[in-house]
Design a protein around this motif. Sequence first.
Motif, PDB file in Angstrom:
ATOM      1  N   GLY A   1       0.813  -1.205   0.000  1.00 15.63           N
ATOM      2  CA  GLY A   1       0.000   0.000   0.000  1.00 15.63           C
ATOM      3  C   GLY A   1       0.840   1.245   0.000  1.00 15.63           C
ATOM      4  O   GLY A   1       2.050   1.229  -0.262  1.00 15.63           O
ATOM      5  N   SER A   2       0.256   2.380   0.341  1.00 17.40           N
ATOM      6  CA  SER A   2       0.927   3.677   0.339  1.00 17.40           C
ATOM      7  C   SER A   2       1.392   4.028   1.749  1.00 17.40           C
ATOM      8  O   SER A   2       0.860   3.539   2.748  1.00 17.40           O
ATOM      9  CB  SER A   2      -0.034   4.759  -0.183  1.00 17.40           C
ATOM     10  OG  SER A   2      -0.435   4.479  -1.508  1.00 17.40           O
ATOM     11  N   ALA A   3       2.407   4.916   1.782  1.00 14.19           N
ATOM     12  CA  ALA A   3       2.900   5.394   3.071  1.00 14.19           C
ATOM     13  C   ALA A   3       1.852   6.248   3.744  1.00 14.19           C
ATOM     14  O   ALA A   3       1.055   6.936   3.086  1.00 14.19           O
ATOM     15  CB  ALA A   3       4.182   6.180   2.868  1.00 14.19           C
ATOM     16  N   VAL A   4       1.869   6.243   5.061  1.00  8.44           N
ATOM     17  CA  VAL A   4       0.911   7.000   5.855  1.00  8.44           C
ATOM     18  C   VAL A   4       1.689   7.976   6.734  1.00  8.44           C
ATOM     19  O   VAL A   4       2.654   7.579   7.406  1.00  8.44           O
ATOM     20  CB  VAL A   4       0.044   6.064   6.717  1.00  8.44           C
ATOM     21  CG1 VAL A   4      -0.901   6.879   7.609  1.00  8.44           C
ATOM     22  CG2 VAL A   4      -0.739   5.107   5.838  1.00  8.44           C
ATOM     23  N   ALA A   5       1.294   9.241   6.703  1.00  6.43           N
ATOM     24  CA  ALA A   5       1.989  10.263   7.475  1.00  6.43           C
ATOM     25  C   ALA A   5       1.713  10.093   8.963  1.00  6.43           C
ATOM     26  O   ALA A   5       0.593   9.760   9.372  1.00  6.43           O
ATOM     27  CB  ALA A   5       1.562  11.644   7.015  1.00  6.43           C
ATOM     28  N   GLY A   6       2.788  10.317   9.775  1.00  8.18           N
ATOM     29  CA  GLY A   6       2.633  10.242  11.216  1.00  8.18           C
ATOM     30  C   GLY A   6       1.777  11.385  11.726  1.00  8.18           C
ATOM     31  O   GLY A   6       1.829  12.510  11.194  1.00  8.18           O
ATOM     32  N   THR A   7       1.028  11.141  12.752  1.00  5.35           N
ATOM     33  CA  THR A   7       0.095  12.128  13.308  1.00  5.35           C
ATOM     34  C   THR A   7       0.407  12.482  14.745  1.00  5.35           C
ATOM     35  O   THR A   7      -0.201  13.395  15.305  1.00  5.35           O
ATOM     36  CB  THR A   7      -1.325  11.565  13.231  1.00  5.35           C
ATOM     37  OG1 THR A   7      -1.393  10.400  14.059  1.00  5.35           O
ATOM     38  CG2 THR A   7      -1.727  11.237  11.809  1.00  5.35           C
ATOM     39  N   GLY A   8       1.300  11.769  15.354  1.00  4.73           N
ATOM     40  CA  GLY A   8       1.526  11.913  16.786  1.00  4.73           C
ATOM     41  C   GLY A   8       0.732  10.905  17.574  1.00  4.73           C
ATOM     42  O   GLY A   8       0.952  10.728  18.776  1.00  4.73           O
ATOM     43  N   GLY A   9      -0.258  10.235  16.898  1.00  8.25           N
ATOM     44  CA  GLY A   9      -1.058   9.197  17.539  1.00  8.25           C
ATOM     45  C   GLY A   9      -0.904   7.895  16.786  1.00  8.25           C
ATOM     46  O   GLY A   9       0.067   7.683  16.044  1.00  8.25           O
ATOM     47  N   THR A  10      -1.911   7.008  16.954  1.00  9.37           N
ATOM     48  CA  THR A  10      -1.865   5.706  16.292  1.00  9.37           C
ATOM     49  C   THR A  10      -2.359   5.855  14.855  1.00  9.37           C
ATOM     50  O   THR A  10      -3.380   6.502  14.594  1.00  9.37           O
ATOM     51  CB  THR A  10      -2.726   4.699  17.035  1.00  9.37           C
ATOM     52  OG1 THR A  10      -2.229   4.565  18.374  1.00  9.37           O
ATOM     53  CG2 THR A  10      -2.715   3.341  16.345  1.00  9.37           C
ATOM     54  N   ILE A  11      -1.601   5.257  13.949  1.00  5.07           N
ATOM     55  CA  ILE A  11      -2.013   5.260  12.542  1.00  5.07           C
ATOM     56  C   ILE A  11      -2.256   3.824  12.113  1.00  5.07           C
ATOM     57  O   ILE A  11      -1.715   2.869  12.707  1.00  5.07           O
ATOM     58  CB  ILE A  11      -0.965   5.913  11.640  1.00  5.07           C
ATOM     59  CG1 ILE A  11       0.399   5.181  11.762  1.00  5.07           C
ATOM     60  CG2 ILE A  11      -0.803   7.400  11.964  1.00  5.07           C
ATOM     61  CD1 ILE A  11       1.441   5.680  10.785  1.00  5.07           C
ATOM     62  N   ASN A  12      -3.085   3.673  11.028  1.00  4.83           N
ATOM     63  CA  ASN A  12      -3.416   2.360  10.497  1.00  4.83           C
ATOM     64  C   ASN A  12      -2.767   2.178   9.145  1.00  4.83           C
ATOM     65  O   ASN A  12      -2.827   3.066   8.275  1.00  4.83           O
ATOM     66  CB  ASN A  12      -4.933   2.188  10.367  1.00  4.83           C
ATOM     67  CG  ASN A  12      -5.627   2.212  11.710  1.00  4.83           C
ATOM     68  OD1 ASN A  12      -5.157   1.595  12.659  1.00  4.83           O
ATOM     69  ND2 ASN A  12      -6.751   2.924  11.798  1.00  4.83           N
ATOM     70  N   LEU A  13      -2.196   1.005   8.947  1.00  2.00           N
ATOM     71  CA  LEU A  13      -1.580   0.642   7.671  1.00  2.00           C
ATOM     72  C   LEU A  13      -2.268  -0.617   7.174  1.00  2.00           C
ATOM     73  O   LEU A  13      -2.036  -1.710   7.692  1.00  2.00           O
ATOM     74  CB  LEU A  13      -0.074   0.406   7.848  1.00  2.00           C
ATOM     75  CG  LEU A  13       0.728   1.572   8.446  1.00  2.00           C
ATOM     76  CD1 LEU A  13       2.167   1.134   8.729  1.00  2.00           C
ATOM     77  CD2 LEU A  13       0.724   2.768   7.495  1.00  2.00           C
ATOM     78  N   PRO A  14      -3.216  -0.524   6.139  1.00  2.00           N
ATOM     79  CA  PRO A  14      -3.977  -1.684   5.657  1.00  2.00           C
ATOM     80  C   PRO A  14      -3.059  -2.743   5.052  1.00  2.00           C
ATOM     81  O   PRO A  14      -2.124  -2.431   4.320  1.00  2.00           O
ATOM     82  CB  PRO A  14      -4.906  -1.094   4.607  1.00  2.00           C
ATOM     83  CG  PRO A  14      -4.931   0.380   4.873  1.00  2.00           C
ATOM     84  CD  PRO A  14      -3.597   0.724   5.444  1.00  2.00           C
ATOM     85  N   THR A  15      -3.400  -3.987   5.342  1.00  2.00           N
ATOM     86  CA  THR A  15      -2.587  -5.086   4.812  1.00  2.00           C
ATOM     87  C   THR A  15      -3.033  -5.515   3.431  1.00  2.00           C
ATOM     88  O   THR A  15      -2.278  -6.182   2.709  1.00  2.00           O
ATOM     89  CB  THR A  15      -2.680  -6.307   5.746  1.00  2.00           C
ATOM     90  OG1 THR A  15      -4.027  -6.781   5.753  1.00  2.00           O
ATOM     91  CG2 THR A  15      -2.237  -5.943   7.153  1.00  2.00           C
TER      92      THR A  15
END
Length: 987
Positions: A910-924
Amino acid sequence: MIKKLLITLLVLLSFNKVVAQTPGMIIEPASGASKSVLDPNNDGYISTSTAGFLGNDKSNSEIAYRTLIAAGSEPSSDVRNGPNCGFSDFVESVSGGIDPVFHYSNGTNWLFRFRMASIAPNAKSYSILIDTDGLFGSTGPNADPTYTTSNPGFEVEIVLATKFGARIYNLENACGANLVKSYPVDRIQKSIAASTECSQMNFFLDFYVDWADLTPLGFTQATPMRYAIVDNMAADKSTICSPSSASDIGGVNDTACGSLENCFNVIINNQPLCSPSSPATCVFSDCPVITLPLSTGATTVSGTSTEASGTTIRVYKNTALIGSTTVTGGAWSLTGISPPLVIGDKISATAQATGEVESGTNCNNTTTVLGSTCTPPITSAYECGKSIQGIATPGAIVRVYKGTNTTPEIPGGGTIWTSGQSITATTLPSALSPNTQNFLHKCTTDGVSTRCNSSGAGCLTYGAYRITQQLAGQCESTPVWICVGGLSQTATPTISTTITTSTTSVSGTVPTPDNVVGVTVYLYANNIQIGTTTTTAGGNWTIPSLTFYTCDIVKALAVKTTVTVKCPSDYSTAQTISAGVTSAPTITGTYCTTATITKVTGTSSEPNGTEIQVFENGIAEGSTTTVLGGLWTATTGISIAPGRTITAKATNLTSCESQSVASAGVLVGSQTSNAVTITPASIVENTTSISGTGANGDTIKLYIDGHPVYQDLAETTLATAVVSGTSWTISTIYANALYSGGIVTATATSGSNCEGVKSDSTPVTCSPPSKTLTVNPDNTTVCSGSVVANVQVLLSQAGVIYQLFNNTLGLNSGSSVLGTGDPITPITLSSAVLTANATLSIKAIKFPFGSCTQTLDETVGVTVNAVPTLSLAVGSDAASICENTSTNITVALSQVGFNYQLRNGTTNIGSAVAGTGGTINLPTGNLSATTTFNVTATGVAPSSCTGQLTATKEITVIALPVVAAIADGSTAVCAGSDTAAFTNTTT
């Protein structure tokens, strides 16, 4: 005063270690094929890596150098000529092997490494002296038949001649005809050592020679040999052939061991023969100590040793092995010696510990077996009425012999008297008169008595008497002769034999009127009777079967006891057995003064303690002085005016040698007193012209560090000038003669007078390196924990060291790099690891290091970007899922400014996800099999600092079941999934 301040400032700057270079760095490389010999990996360092020695500069050396000389101790500041802590001062180091010289043989080349207190870009000579045959010195069983005071036993000299190359000399040939091989300057290398003796950086001088050029001289790398090192202030010289300019001998304290010859003997005698190919350093075991005294009849020799228990001790008698034993707890004992030791035997002992060489020439423990300890002679005796009275040792038995009788007279009374026995001396003060005397031998039967006289007729027969004494456990003393009755004296005998150590019989005569048959003659050596005989016709006598030693004092005494009895004679004129004539000393130095000479110095090949007498125009001058370490200095009572000739004579009293002939004479000159000055307050290195002031017509001569300045590198023509009016200029100095860090002085010589004192010390300063060089890049960005690996300096200067410096931290950064002088290819430096923004500058460092440094104008600005936190928690929405379904990988506390990429191995998901300072989700995405995911975090450009999070996450995938047909045509499906299609296969 200004010049003194400049010199002090330069010295202080040279000790400044703030701008420190990397130990192990090559600062003057070899060239051509030699570069790979001395720096095999060609990385510009002699250490195992460009990080430097990191401590021990022997074990961490790229080439496995070994200690060449394992003898003695090398202090700093012990030079004979040149500056202390300078380019000719060998030093030792606690950062490596203690010795100042190392070597390495690979079968093709023989490499050498000198450890120096400092270096300079000058032309000097550094020698390896080799004893190839094991013969050395002028005395002993291993004396060299070709011995001279300038060369006591070396066969080969290998010289590193800076600015010239390397040389091999065959010392079996005469000076001037002994150079057998010359190598060019390409095989010389200079580098920074790890040691800091003299509170400054130390340096290594490396060079090599070829075995193919050495083997024709009669030895190979398997030949056991001994070595010494010495350097020389003169350019391209053999020190054996040019000893007057010798500077420092490595491995000994020059100020303690004395002359060159004596220091060479110390070094050679303290090392065993060792081949260049030996895998280990050859070391003598410590010398054992023999317990003294050793007396005649002894069958045991014992002693102590500092070596470990089990060390073998070998005992020698007159150089022949008589037995061996071992050390136990620091002590040893050899018993059962047969035959027993006899007087005069020379006993020595050696030790050999495991892995070491038997001690030998390093020991000086030979001792001589003595006879039994004898009581000294009585102090005095004389006739006293019917007695003989005198002074003896209290408690000693006193025996009185008549004439030549061998049986003592039995007294009838006296002090501490027992019937039938000799009397015994009493304590002092005594009851005798006077009470300072303590024995009385009476011929009358008075028993214990304190009075000389008794009633009755006289009982002491006229004639000669001899009196001895003996303490318990000792042998009888030498007799003291007296005469009773006032008889005439026997004529004094003469000794006609010239006695030497090889003499076995001594002859002489008793002169008229006693030149008759039957006169008894006694022969003494060192006041001990060694023989007796009686005269034959004409008063002749001979005593056979004698043994003499050097320094024995031999004399004879005669007693006429027949016909006309007489008193004993006086002793004959004594003969001292001499070892020969003392060798003449040498007067060293020149003697030039405006008043009087008050000190005379010189050398001597004779042992310590030899007396030296100085003479002025043949007349003894002042008190005698003594030799120490081959050197002597006379000061007491010395006052010698110009125009007088100084000579000296030596007398070796230890070996009872006769006085030498006079040394060569030295004329005392009148010293020039005219002033001379050097005009500039300081001199820039490589200057070829210097001016100053002086007296019209005087000849001016220049020195640097006490060594003359020449017009040419080969030092064949002095650079001088004649004062015209009040000024002078010397413009013929060769280009590299005046090196930075040196001290220049000048002397004046007027007419027939001798040279004046060295005056007006003037420092030589460096020509600073360029600071306007181009530096690339101007700025750069790196990740924290990384290095800047691409800092380039264009048009770097040869011989200049370039060092990155972190201005923010105030510290050096990374390893030094040596400038090449290449106009095309820049040099590249790498910083140390950076963790914060920094400004990097570049130090350009030139000899003398610490006092000749520039900071380049251009700097490199470094932006250091943060790296992602790699310890973030990695989780998932579901730990297990059904086949062909998906879930989310979660990253807790993601960092703003970083993008997080889910990966399967190295494949992005998938695509990279920008950090937010909290929990982020990365779909498998849909998964068909169990998969372990990792996550990378990447910062912003241009550094794009990237890292893989430490934690990974495994998703377990549950496979779909195989569905069987059922009667009603329905099937089971997983919750949340689409309706399954199936086919009824029943019939």
